[in-house]
Design an enzyme around this catalytic site. Structure first.
Site, mmCIF file in Angstrom:
data_model
loop_
_atom_site.group_PDB
_atom_site.id
_atom_site.type_symbol
_atom_site.label_atom_id
_atom_site.label_comp_id
_atom_site.label_asym_id
_atom_site.label_seq_id
_atom_site.Cartn_x
_atom_site.Cartn_y
_atom_site.Cartn_z
ATOM 1 N N GLU A 259 0.844 -1.207 0.000
ATOM 2 C CA GLU A 259 0.000 0.000 0.000
ATOM 3 C C GLU A 259 0.875 1.251 0.000
ATOM 4 O O GLU A 259 1.860 1.335 0.729
ATOM 5 C CB GLU A 259 -0.903 -0.024 1.239
ATOM 6 C CG GLU A 259 -1.832 1.173 1.295
ATOM 7 C CD GLU A 259 -2.903 1.005 2.358
ATOM 8 O OE1 GLU A 259 -3.525 -0.075 2.432
ATOM 9 O OE2 GLU A 259 -3.099 1.963 3.116
ATOM 10 N N THR B 169 -3.875 4.980 -1.509
ATOM 11 C CA THR B 169 -4.862 5.536 -0.584
ATOM 12 C C THR B 169 -5.531 6.794 -1.164
ATOM 13 O O THR B 169 -5.073 7.382 -2.147
ATOM 14 C CB THR B 169 -4.219 5.897 0.775
ATOM 15 O OG1 THR B 169 -3.236 6.907 0.550
ATOM 16 C CG2 THR B 169 -3.584 4.684 1.428
ATOM 17 N N TYR B 170 -6.600 7.209 -0.497
ATOM 18 C CA TYR B 170 -7.404 8.344 -0.971
ATOM 19 C C TYR B 170 -8.051 9.002 0.230
ATOM 20 O O TYR B 170 -8.523 8.299 1.136
ATOM 21 C CB TYR B 170 -8.482 7.799 -1.923
ATOM 22 C CG TYR B 170 -9.430 8.830 -2.456
ATOM 23 C CD1 TYR B 170 -8.950 9.931 -3.148
ATOM 24 C CD2 TYR B 170 -10.802 8.716 -2.267
ATOM 25 C CE1 TYR B 170 -9.823 10.892 -3.645
ATOM 26 C CE2 TYR B 170 -11.674 9.657 -2.760
ATOM 27 C CZ TYR B 170 -11.174 10.747 -3.448
ATOM 28 O OH TYR B 170 -12.026 11.687 -3.929
ATOM 29 N N GLY C 244 -13.965 6.053 5.245
ATOM 30 C CA GLY C 244 -13.139 7.269 5.321
ATOM 31 C C GLY C 244 -13.366 7.969 6.643
ATOM 32 O O GLY C 244 -14.387 7.751 7.315
ATOM 33 N N ALA D 222 -19.473 2.378 4.207
ATOM 34 C CA ALA D 222 -18.747 1.795 3.073
ATOM 35 C C ALA D 222 -19.628 0.848 2.253
ATOM 36 O O ALA D 222 -19.478 0.753 1.037
ATOM 37 C CB ALA D 222 -17.518 1.061 3.592
ATOM 38 N N HIS E 264 -14.061 -1.832 14.789
ATOM 39 C CA HIS E 264 -13.814 -0.435 14.411
ATOM 40 C C HIS E 264 -13.801 0.419 15.678
ATOM 41 O O HIS E 264 -14.626 0.196 16.584
ATOM 42 C CB HIS E 264 -14.919 0.038 13.455
ATOM 43 C CG HIS E 264 -14.663 1.405 12.914
ATOM 44 N ND1 HIS E 264 -15.104 2.542 13.546
ATOM 45 C CD2 HIS E 264 -13.969 1.813 11.829
ATOM 46 C CE1 HIS E 264 -14.714 3.603 12.847
ATOM 47 N NE2 HIS E 264 -14.026 3.188 11.801
ATOM 48 N N GLN F 87 -7.173 -3.694 9.017
ATOM 49 C CA GLN F 87 -6.352 -2.682 9.684
ATOM 50 C C GLN F 87 -5.132 -3.418 10.233
ATOM 51 O O GLN F 87 -5.208 -4.630 10.490
ATOM 52 C CB GLN F 87 -7.178 -2.060 10.829
ATOM 53 C CG GLN F 87 -6.477 -0.998 11.631
ATOM 54 C CD GLN F 87 -6.033 0.163 10.746
ATOM 55 O OE1 GLN F 87 -5.038 0.057 10.044
ATOM 56 N NE2 GLN F 87 -6.776 1.257 10.778
HETATM 57 P P1 FAD Z 1 -17.655 1.295 7.474
HETATM 58 O O1 FAD Z 1 -17.723 -0.066 6.925
HETATM 59 O O2 FAD Z 1 -18.593 2.307 6.953
HETATM 60 O O3 FAD Z 1 -17.795 1.166 9.074
HETATM 61 C C1 FAD Z 1 -17.609 2.281 9.919
HETATM 62 C C2 FAD Z 1 -18.376 2.072 11.225
HETATM 63 O O4 FAD Z 1 -19.772 2.069 10.954
HETATM 64 C C3 FAD Z 1 -18.097 0.731 11.916
HETATM 65 O O5 FAD Z 1 -18.175 0.962 13.300
HETATM 66 C C4 FAD Z 1 -19.239 -0.159 11.471
HETATM 67 O O6 FAD Z 1 -19.531 -1.173 12.430
HETATM 68 C C5 FAD Z 1 -20.379 0.845 11.385
HETATM 69 N N1 FAD Z 1 -21.350 0.474 10.324
HETATM 70 C C6 FAD Z 1 -21.075 -0.008 9.096
HETATM 71 N N2 FAD Z 1 -22.207 -0.181 8.396
HETATM 72 C C7 FAD Z 1 -23.223 0.207 9.213
HETATM 73 C C8 FAD Z 1 -24.637 0.281 9.066
HETATM 74 N N3 FAD Z 1 -25.244 -0.119 7.924
HETATM 75 N N4 FAD Z 1 -25.363 0.774 10.116
HETATM 76 C C9 FAD Z 1 -24.769 1.149 11.265
HETATM 77 N N5 FAD Z 1 -23.433 1.092 11.464
HETATM 78 C C10 FAD Z 1 -22.678 0.629 10.449
HETATM 79 N N6 FAD Z 1 -9.172 5.878 5.224
HETATM 80 C C11 FAD Z 1 -9.027 6.873 4.318
HETATM 81 O O7 FAD Z 1 -9.493 7.984 4.552
HETATM 82 N N7 FAD Z 1 -8.361 6.658 3.135
HETATM 83 C C12 FAD Z 1 -7.823 5.441 2.811
HETATM 84 O O8 FAD Z 1 -7.243 5.279 1.733
HETATM 85 C C13 FAD Z 1 -7.960 4.371 3.769
HETATM 86 N N8 FAD Z 1 -7.470 3.145 3.496
HETATM 87 C C14 FAD Z 1 -7.691 2.111 4.386
HETATM 88 C C15 FAD Z 1 -7.241 0.830 4.038
HETATM 89 C C16 FAD Z 1 -7.486 -0.236 4.901
HETATM 90 C C17 FAD Z 1 -7.001 -1.614 4.502
HETATM 91 C C18 FAD Z 1 -8.163 -0.020 6.136
HETATM 92 C C19 FAD Z 1 -8.391 -1.151 7.095
HETATM 93 C C20 FAD Z 1 -8.596 1.258 6.489
HETATM 94 C C21 FAD Z 1 -8.374 2.343 5.612
HETATM 95 N N9 FAD Z 1 -8.840 3.631 5.900
HETATM 96 C C22 FAD Z 1 -8.659 4.641 4.982
HETATM 97 C C23 FAD Z 1 -9.486 3.925 7.170
HETATM 98 C C24 FAD Z 1 -11.023 3.821 7.097
HETATM 99 O O9 FAD Z 1 -11.547 4.768 6.204
HETATM 100 C C25 FAD Z 1 -11.527 4.088 8.507
HETATM 101 O O10 FAD Z 1 -11.189 3.016 9.354
HETATM 102 C C26 FAD Z 1 -13.001 4.445 8.616
HETATM 103 O O11 FAD Z 1 -13.247 5.006 9.917
HETATM 104 C C27 FAD Z 1 -13.932 3.252 8.516
HETATM 105 O O12 FAD Z 1 -13.893 2.724 7.296
HETATM 106 P P2 FAD Z 1 -14.756 1.395 6.961
HETATM 107 O O13 FAD Z 1 -14.615 1.233 5.501
HETATM 108 O O14 FAD Z 1 -14.389 0.288 7.852
HETATM 109 O O15 FAD Z 1 -16.226 1.947 7.322
#
Ligand code: FAD
Length: 296
Positions: free
Chosen positions: A17, A48-49, A108, A124, A148, A174
């Site tokens: 990455e 990343t973004y 994000g 997401a 998370h 993570q």
């Molecule tokens: P989500 O899947 O949306 O989850 C976030 C929270 O919401 C969790 O607590 C989950 O339990 C809860 N949730 C999910 N769906 C629901 C629902 N339907 N109803 C209620 N609650 C829900 N960040 C950046 O800004 N740029 C990057 O390039 C980047 N790259 C990353 C790469 C990896 C491999 C990892 C592991 C993380 C990366 N991150 C990046 C960080 C990430 O954006 C953060 O961890 C962010 O806070 C959560 O992302 P997520 O995709 O897990 O979110």
């Protein structure tokens, strides 16, 4: 171009990455790192973004540059923050037109762009749905072994991950420091009948100063590791910390592979030496394949 889901069906993947450079100096560092890491033959690389127009330009330029000037298989990260649904759809379409077939769909955290519009997609999983509707992508999502940081209940976080992963192709975790955290996550998913590949994210601790930041990101370095790293610092200074951090990460990778992990994803921070040292210690480099055969 190659889809990551196809690579994962064929065997283990090893991926790196990077973040897009923001200055000429950062660009020089990244170019050198890419030259040094490319011979290891990563299965794919990810970029990343952060959200917002400037970040979009940087990420898109880097992934398309990699696609057209190297044998690397690039994946663009995408985040819900700082975009309307229409903007995200437009970004996905322009990635597809540019030949990018792999995206990591993320929630994000926050955008550095103060003028950015408020997010329209909350989670997401909605971005995964959008990418699926546009079509033509292999889609990854984030997984958090310790849950998370904003989740109050681990089991609800796991349920959300299953919902998200059932629409996606694979997950990347993570970073974490003890193999049991990863195996616990995989077993929680299996209990929910979810068996899609989950790639462990690897981040060697090479500086004592990074330990508090890692804890803030929800991946605390365990006390036994902090003790070993501090002891290394006392006896051998900064270089000994790097050696110790690489050794600890190598042991973790070995245990993960022995336990059946479908690959390894390295957070490089745009540097090559720790990743190269781990590869060497694991004896990985000669076995690697999977980079695009169609050299541009
Ligand atoms: P989500 O899947 O949306 O989850 C976030 C929270 O919401 C969790 O607590 C989950 O339990 C809860 N949730 C999910 N769906 C629901 C629902 N339907 N109803 C209620 N609650 C829900 N960040 C950046 O800004 N740029 C990057 O390039 C980047 N790259 C990353 C790469 C990896 C491999 C990892 C592991 C993380 C990366 N991150 C990046 C960080 C990430 O954006 C953060 O961890 C962010 O806070 C959560 O992302 P997520 O995709 O897990 O979110």
């Amino acid at each position: 171009m190659t889809r990551i889901s196809e690579l994962l069906s064929a065997g283990r993947t090893y991926s790196f990455e990077f973040f897009p450079p923001k200055s000429d100096q950062e660009q020089l560092v990244l170019s050198k790192t890419l030259l040094e890491l490319q011979p290891l033959g990563p299965s794919f690389v990810s970029v990343t973004y952060r959200g917002g127009a400037e970040s979009r330009r940087r990420t898109q330029n880097l992934v398309t540059g990699m696609l057209h000037t190297s044998t690397l298989v690039p994946m663009a990260h995408l985040v819900c923050v700082a975009h309307s649904r229409l903007e995200l759809a437009e970004f996905l379409v322009s990635l597809r037109r540019a030949g990018i077939e792999n995206v990591l769909a993320l929630g994000g955290d926050s955008s550095p762009d103060p003028g950015a519009p408020p997010r329209e997609l909350e989670y997401a999983v909605e971005l995964v749905e959008l990418a699926r509707a546009i079509g033509g992508f292999s889609i990854g999502v984030a997984a958090h072994p310790a849950g998370h940081p904003s989740s109050r209940e681990l089991s609800a976080d796991r349920d959300r991950l299953v919902e998200k992963l059932s629409l996606a192709d694979f997950a990347i975790t993570q970073f974490f420091f003890e193999a049991d955290e990863y195996f616990g996550l995989v077993s929680d998913l299996a209990e929910r009948s979810m068996r899609k590949p989950v790639l462990p994210g690897i981040m060697p601790v090479t500086r004592l100063s990074s330990i508090p930041r890692m804890a803030r990101m929800g991946a605390a370095v365990p006390p036994w590791m902090v003790e070993r790293l501090e002891a290394a610092a006392e006896t051998g200074g900064d270089e000994a910390v790097v050696r110790c951090g690489v050794e600890l990460a190598t042991d973790l990778c070995r245990t993960l592979l022995e336990g059946g992990a479908p690959g390894l994803h390295f957070y490089t921070l745009n540097r090559s030496s720790a990743t190269r040292d781990i590869y060497r210690a694991l004896g990985l480099a000669p076995q690697l394949s999977g980079a695009r055969a169609d050299t541009a």
